[in-house]
Motif scaffolding. Structure first.
Motif, mmCIF file in Angstrom:
data_model
loop_
_atom_site.group_PDB
_atom_site.id
_atom_site.type_symbol
_atom_site.label_atom_id
_atom_site.label_comp_id
_atom_site.label_asym_id
_atom_site.label_seq_id
_atom_site.Cartn_x
_atom_site.Cartn_y
_atom_site.Cartn_z
ATOM 1 N N PRO A 1 55.565 -18.568 64.782
ATOM 2 C CA PRO A 1 54.933 -17.611 63.872
ATOM 3 C C PRO A 1 55.446 -16.174 63.855
ATOM 4 C CG PRO A 1 53.288 -17.815 65.609
ATOM 5 C CD PRO A 1 54.303 -18.472 65.995
ATOM 6 N N ILE A 2 56.710 -15.992 63.302
ATOM 7 C CA ILE A 2 57.416 -14.705 63.315
ATOM 8 C C ILE A 2 58.291 -14.832 62.245
ATOM 9 C CG2 ILE A 2 59.405 -15.730 64.516
ATOM 10 C CD1 ILE A 2 59.624 -13.159 66.294
ATOM 11 N N ASP A 3 58.530 -13.437 61.628
ATOM 12 C CA ASP A 3 59.378 -13.312 60.539
ATOM 13 C C ASP A 3 60.730 -13.225 61.232
ATOM 14 O OD1 ASP A 3 61.008 -11.445 58.750
ATOM 15 O OD2 ASP A 3 59.355 -11.128 57.852
ATOM 16 N N LEU A 4 61.643 -13.821 60.290
ATOM 17 C CA LEU A 4 63.134 -13.938 60.655
ATOM 18 C C LEU A 4 63.643 -12.605 60.897
ATOM 19 C CD1 LEU A 4 63.995 -17.145 58.687
ATOM 20 C CD2 LEU A 4 64.001 -17.040 61.095
ATOM 21 N N ARG A 5 63.400 -11.704 60.344
ATOM 22 C CA ARG A 5 64.026 -10.395 60.357
ATOM 23 C C ARG A 5 63.490 -9.662 61.801
ATOM 24 N NH1 ARG A 5 61.310 -8.363 54.884
ATOM 25 N NH2 ARG A 5 59.760 -9.486 55.771
ATOM 26 N N GLN A 6 62.723 -10.498 62.752
ATOM 27 C CA GLN A 6 62.313 -9.917 64.115
ATOM 28 C C GLN A 6 63.086 -11.052 65.071
ATOM 29 O OE1 GLN A 6 58.026 -10.483 63.794
ATOM 30 N NE2 GLN A 6 57.729 -8.569 62.596
ATOM 31 N N ASP A 7 62.675 -10.639 66.293
ATOM 32 C CA ASP A 7 63.638 -11.442 67.233
ATOM 33 C C ASP A 7 63.013 -12.897 67.449
ATOM 34 O OD1 ASP A 7 65.391 -12.015 69.588
ATOM 35 O OD2 ASP A 7 64.062 -10.667 70.833
ATOM 36 N N TRP A 8 63.235 -13.544 66.293
ATOM 37 C CA TRP A 8 62.732 -14.968 66.272
ATOM 38 C C TRP A 8 63.294 -15.966 67.250
ATOM 39 C CZ3 TRP A 8 66.404 -19.010 65.608
ATOM 40 C CH2 TRP A 8 67.553 -18.557 64.872
ATOM 41 N N PRO A 9 64.747 -15.886 67.667
ATOM 42 C CA PRO A 9 65.507 -16.567 69.152
ATOM 43 C C PRO A 9 64.648 -16.248 70.218
ATOM 44 C CG PRO A 9 67.087 -15.172 67.828
ATOM 45 C CD PRO A 9 65.924 -14.610 67.233
ATOM 46 N N ALA A 10 64.018 -15.246 70.579
ATOM 47 C CA ALA A 10 63.320 -15.095 71.883
ATOM 48 C C ALA A 10 61.853 -15.789 71.515
ATOM 49 C CB ALA A 10 62.976 -13.514 72.046
ATOM 50 N N ALA A 11 61.398 -15.718 70.425
ATOM 51 C CA ALA A 11 60.057 -16.394 70.250
ATOM 52 C C ALA A 11 60.349 -17.850 70.286
ATOM 53 C CB ALA A 11 59.408 -15.822 68.768
ATOM 54 N N LEU A 12 61.395 -18.212 69.734
ATOM 55 C CA LEU A 12 61.674 -19.639 69.715
ATOM 56 C C LEU A 12 61.755 -20.427 71.049
ATOM 57 C CD1 LEU A 12 62.487 -22.241 67.894
ATOM 58 C CD2 LEU A 12 64.866 -21.635 67.977
#
Length: 309
Positions: free
Chosen positions: A161-172
């Motif tokens: 659950p994160i916006d793609l404009r944020q650090d989504w690779p780290a969240a993934l």
């Protein structure tokens, strides 16, 4: 360029970009009920009904379309084209995932997943993990709605659950994603909502996270003449007023950037093989193409697939 989007905007399932996911699900629901359906999405209708009233209700309502067609004969053809396009698009990317898992890929990432139900309806092989990235409220709506109807995923499904404009690779990665394993990525119904530089950044991030043998699929829109966009805007506003629904101008949510990179060219220059298929060609191949006014003779979009070398 969009006039409604901001760098920090957000949405739920019934507003802004989120509402477009409901319209797409409505098209999948309508297609599923056809005798000659290209796809089968038994959960699309549930997801639409739970979203309440909105512009999406005209998608499957033939009476509303007939009413709007009375003053504009092209409306019927336009709506048929729109529904057929969504069916063909879904069919194309379903086939992409089928080929990817046949090649041994067991790690799937759906970017801006919206109301995509593939984690619940496709026959994933044992050991497949499907990661869905989107706004928190959108993911929560989908998972809670389907759970309330007793629907379980057909693969291990992990929400990011994160916006793609944020650090989504780290969240993934924090959710268990392994960059050392081949991945099948999907960017469907996404790129037009990103500025050109954000699109480049997205594919650079995908590339960095992709092991050799990874695959990617994306839908990208062409740049259309401003007067055509204005005519389409006026037509949809007229339709909305005739059938008494709140108008929804998707062009206000998208970025029309002439400097946007062609996806296949970008991939080929960054370590991928790539193939591009105009949406008109895909629709004609499946006998679903409908000629509409103001098409400029161009495909509405391009479907691109690539493999990491």
């Amino acid at each position: 360029m969009s006039s409604l989007r901001t760098d920090d905007d957000t949405w739920d399932i019934a507003s802004s970009v989120g509402a477009t996911a409901v319209m797409v699900a409505a098209a999948r629901a309508a297609e599923t009920e056809r005798h000659d359906a290209l796809i089968n999405d038994p959960y699309a209708k549930v997801l639409v009904e739970g979203a309440g009233a909105g512009a999406w209700r005209f998608i499957a309502d033939e009476d509303l379309v007939a009413k709007a067609s009375e003053s504009d004969p092209e409306v019927g053809a336009l709506f048929e084209h729109m529904k057929n396009y969504q069916a063909v698009r879904t069919h194309f990317f379903d086939a992409f995932f089928s080929a990817a898992v046949d090649a041994g890929v067991r790690q799937i990432v759906i970017l801006a997943s919206g109301l995509d139900s593939r984690a619940f309806r496709l026959p994933w092989p044992a050991g497949t993990v499907v990661y869905e990235i989107d706004q928190p409220l959108v993911l929560d709506y989908k998972s809670s709605t389907l759970a309330a109807h007793g629907v379980a995923p057909t693969a291990e499904r992990r929400e990011v659950p994160i916006d793609l404009r944020q650090d989504w690779p780290a969240a993934l990665v924090a959710t268990g994603f392994d960059p050392a394993r081949p991945t099948a990525w999907l960017a469907e119904g996404l790129l037009m909502y990103l500025p050109a530089d954000a699109q480049d950044r997205l594919f650079a991030q995908i590339t960095e996270l992709s092991a050799p043998g990874s695959q990617v699929a994306a839908e990208s829109m062409g740049v259309h003449a401003p007067d055509r966009r204005e005519r389409m805007r006026e037509r949809f506003a007229s339709i909305a007023s005739q059938i008494d629904i709140e108008p929804m101008d998707i062009t206000e949510l998208t970025y029309e950037d002439p400097d946007r990179a062609e996806v296949a060219e970008w991939l080929a220059a960054h370590g991928w093989t790539a193939q591009a298929v105009p949406s008109q060609d895909a629709m004609r191949r499946l006998d679903r193409y409908v000629e509409v006014a103001d098409s400029d003779g161009q495909s509405f979009s391009t479907f691109t697939t690539g493999t990491k070398l």
